[in-house]
Design an enzyme around this catalytic site. Sequence first.
Site, PDB file in Angstrom:
ATOM      1  N   HIS B  59       0.859  -1.186   0.000  1.00  0.00           N
ATOM      2  CA  HIS B  59       0.000   0.000   0.000  1.00  0.00           C
ATOM      3  C   HIS B  59       0.893   1.232   0.000  1.00  0.00           C
ATOM      4  O   HIS B  59       1.653   1.435   0.942  1.00  0.00           O
ATOM      5  CB  HIS B  59      -0.915   0.005   1.220  1.00  0.00           C
ATOM      6  CG  HIS B  59      -1.844  -1.178   1.257  1.00  0.00           C
ATOM      7  ND1 HIS B  59      -3.094  -1.147   0.694  1.00  0.00           N
ATOM      8  CD2 HIS B  59      -1.676  -2.428   1.745  1.00  0.00           C
ATOM      9  CE1 HIS B  59      -3.679  -2.337   0.856  1.00  0.00           C
ATOM     10  NE2 HIS B  59      -2.835  -3.126   1.490  1.00  0.00           N
ATOM     11  N   ARG B  61      -0.420   4.367  -0.517  1.00  0.00           N
ATOM     12  CA  ARG B  61      -1.258   5.439   0.062  1.00  0.00           C
ATOM     13  C   ARG B  61      -1.429   6.671  -0.835  1.00  0.00           C
ATOM     14  O   ARG B  61      -2.096   7.618  -0.428  1.00  0.00           O
ATOM     15  CB  ARG B  61      -0.726   5.900   1.424  1.00  0.00           C
ATOM     16  CG  ARG B  61      -0.495   4.792   2.432  1.00  0.00           C
ATOM     17  CD  ARG B  61      -1.743   4.025   2.749  1.00  0.00           C
ATOM     18  NE  ARG B  61      -1.566   3.146   3.905  1.00  0.00           N
ATOM     19  CZ  ARG B  61      -2.368   2.121   4.164  1.00  0.00           C
ATOM     20  NH1 ARG B  61      -3.379   1.835   3.356  1.00  0.00           N
ATOM     21  NH2 ARG B  61      -2.177   1.366   5.222  1.00  0.00           N
ATOM     22  N   ASN B  91      -6.600   0.646  -3.013  1.00  0.00           N
ATOM     23  CA  ASN B  91      -7.505   1.234  -2.007  1.00  0.00           C
ATOM     24  C   ASN B  91      -6.990   2.584  -1.517  1.00  0.00           C
ATOM     25  O   ASN B  91      -6.825   2.819  -0.326  1.00  0.00           O
ATOM     26  CB  ASN B  91      -7.743   0.270  -0.837  1.00  0.00           C
ATOM     27  CG  ASN B  91      -6.482  -0.036  -0.048  1.00  0.00           C
ATOM     28  OD1 ASN B  91      -5.373   0.080  -0.575  1.00  0.00           O
ATOM     29  ND2 ASN B  91      -6.642  -0.422   1.202  1.00  0.00           N
ATOM     30  N   ASN B 275      -4.550  -7.088   9.671  1.00  0.00           N
ATOM     31  CA  ASN B 275      -5.682  -7.861   9.161  1.00  0.00           C
ATOM     32  C   ASN B 275      -5.281  -8.572   7.872  1.00  0.00           C
ATOM     33  O   ASN B 275      -4.880  -7.903   6.935  1.00  0.00           O
ATOM     34  CB  ASN B 275      -6.862  -6.922   8.887  1.00  0.00           C
ATOM     35  CG  ASN B 275      -8.137  -7.695   8.610  1.00  0.00           C
ATOM     36  OD1 ASN B 275      -8.264  -8.850   9.010  1.00  0.00           O
ATOM     37  ND2 ASN B 275      -9.068  -7.080   7.913  1.00  0.00           N
ATOM     38  N   ASP B 302       2.448  -6.832   2.243  1.00  0.00           N
ATOM     39  CA  ASP B 302       1.248  -6.125   2.692  1.00  0.00           C
ATOM     40  C   ASP B 302       1.646  -4.860   3.456  1.00  0.00           C
ATOM     41  O   ASP B 302       0.995  -4.471   4.435  1.00  0.00           O
ATOM     42  CB  ASP B 302       0.334  -7.013   3.533  1.00  0.00           C
ATOM     43  CG  ASP B 302      -1.100  -6.466   3.610  1.00  0.00           C
ATOM     44  OD1 ASP B 302      -1.377  -5.429   2.953  1.00  0.00           O
ATOM     45  OD2 ASP B 302      -1.935  -7.069   4.304  1.00  0.00           O
ATOM     46  N   HIS B 306       0.976   3.505   8.463  1.00  0.00           N
ATOM     47  CA  HIS B 306      -0.003   4.403   9.079  1.00  0.00           C
ATOM     48  C   HIS B 306       0.726   5.503   9.826  1.00  0.00           C
ATOM     49  O   HIS B 306       1.885   5.334  10.229  1.00  0.00           O
ATOM     50  CB  HIS B 306      -0.898   3.647  10.065  1.00  0.00           C
ATOM     51  CG  HIS B 306      -1.890   2.752   9.403  1.00  0.00           C
ATOM     52  ND1 HIS B 306      -2.860   3.221   8.553  1.00  0.00           N
ATOM     53  CD2 HIS B 306      -2.044   1.405   9.447  1.00  0.00           C
ATOM     54  CE1 HIS B 306      -3.584   2.206   8.123  1.00  0.00           C
ATOM     55  NE2 HIS B 306      -3.115   1.089   8.631  1.00  0.00           N
TER      56      HIS B 306
END
Lengths: 310, 421
Positions: B59, B61, B91, B275, B302, B306
């Site tokens: 990710h 972002r 996403n 997750n 993955d 954050h």
Amino acid sequence: MQLINKDLVGLEGVSAEEIAHILDSAKSMKDYLQQGVKKMPQLQNKSIVTLFYENSTRTKMSFDLAGKYLGASMSAIAASSSSIQKGETLLDTGRTLEARGIDIIIMRHPMSGAPEFLGRNISARVINAGDGMHEHPTQALLDMYTMQEKLGRLAGLKVAIIGDILHSRVARSNLHGLKTMGADVTLCGPGTLMPVEIEKTGVKVTYDIREAVKDADVVMGLRLQLERQKSGLLPSLREYNELFGVNSEVLKLAKPHALIMHPGPVNRGVEMDTDIIDHDRSVITEQVTNGVAVRMALLYIMTRKKEDIV
Amino acid sequence: MILIKSGKIADAEKTYTADILIENGKIKQIGENLSAKGAEEIDAEGLTIIPGMIDMHCHLREPGQEYKEDILSGSKAAVKGGFTSIVCMPNTDPVIDNAGLIAYVQERAKKVGLCKIYPTGAITTGLGGTQLTEMGELKAAGAVAFTDDGKPVSSGKMMRNALNYAKCLDALLILHEEDLDLRADGVMNEGYYSSMLGLRGINRAAEESMIARDIALAESLKCRIHIAHVSTRGGFDMIKKAKARGVSVTCETMPHYFSADDSWVVGYDSNTKVNPPLRTKDDVAAAIEAIKDGTVDAIATDHAPHHVDEKDVEYDIALFGISGFESALSLMVTHLLPAGVSLNKIAELTSKNPAKILRIPGGSIAEGEPADLTIFDENEKYVFTKADMVSRGKNSPFIGRELVGKAKYTVVDGVIKYKES
């Protein structure tokens, strides 16, 4: 004697010596209270805050009285207070309190682990007054104090804890404390309200209240949050009472001297029938009295510096 | 020109020691005692060289959440971790569900120019689960696969449509398997530790039931699927059996699923919140078995960076995700090599297979191939710290742990894009 850890976030990992010391000190505190002594100087230079993110009458009041009787300066912050309402993070709230020189933060929070998280990040000592579904150590301490006072010992007692174990921080703290003190713990409740793999802690798990209560020295009921039925965990309160309610029939299976306990507040006719709550072997109101003494003992111990201890 | 001297070379097939001469972005020659006038020399004696690692699940972002990470900071972290190619999930905000956003990511990647970045497109518009994206156009624009990662395609009917539609485009679907209703408000693996910690558990069936559904769909519709972030023994078992029946299914797992278990949540460090969640010790063992027996096709990170404010809160409200680029290779060396996984297997799972599954370049060290190389010290022990992380997200449960193995050089198309200083 000092507690080993800076914070009291739970009874898991607290030694038998520490628990015995707290219970012994609580005995002295209770003696003072029974003599009518309600103003003592031990904590007169100490500043204590109750930081409650959840509503509480009993626990908060009990801590308040304990602090006041020992002469501490007590203040309270509730979740409805302005900075929390404005979205201040737990960490910021904690650091703000610390900056004001608070010695002890007594904290209740709806999320498990919040007191441990805060305690790790600040130097003030944190006492967990109930966090989510995790622990409520002072409740278990007062429960154990009551058992010891009434039955003379903890080791070897057979304690049946009945009800919503899954959501109960009281059950978890009692389980840890009682196991450490050598009692036999049996948990009983519906499958939907039983934490998975809890038997790995060495407790017995049964779904049959008769089996749980048989020969018990202590029968402890737990509060059932009435919304559990709506969330699909229970078919009806009627069936819950039928299968897991403590009533006089069930109580006959316990030892004749068995204590009836409940952390309160009780749903009469749900987890316990009225005649059980008001039974002469019920110690539910004494639990409340003992709560003040136990919390006084804890506050006293946790505010001693090493050099203060004779 | 770069001349890499005396490195231990391990590709998916064999291990040998040789020199590698790189010219014009490609491997020109592999052999002993090579010399080249004017070539920049890398002394790789004592170091190990594997085909440039491809992270098929990360990710970045960007666009939209640059406060967590952007394509520049993510690329820096990727090459520091030894990755030469990375595949980013759609996403973002807005969701990468149209060709314009694919082009945006590609352009930004080119401008940053550190590692190769391959975007994926969403299966459903806005990850809403109800309307297929224009997969044809997205694929033509460069989407290497399609995924609603971060969310499952909850509707079985929608998944059936997506599979049938992807089939006609020969497109790959990467599936995030999770029954949201069953997961409910769980925050960690359901088991002994969730019971002790009083945290709401996520039952393994939330993942496994959806893997079962999608294997059954892929089998009956004769479609190709790739299962993302498999974390449970039951999941690996089903995939193994499906492969044996000839179902066209591949899967990946992450370093944290073979390096950490749910006992790590004790203490409520929200960096352990991910997750699917960290599972049990038995699941960790199952992940390593599945890596060894060929059930696992790829190891991906993955990487889910954050902001500290999203993690430095109560466990229940911390966001899910582990920042993974910089620790991935070390975790493989630390936990897989001692378990008997060969360097060749690691090369296969981090490079050859991801290239094959996604049909992108890479995966081998051979003359004439692009010079994408990961050069690392497989013996160096070090304590992994925040300072080792250049990702904007410092959310790693491995901070403070002693790890073995560290990337020293990352070479992308013949250019040294990372060199340990």
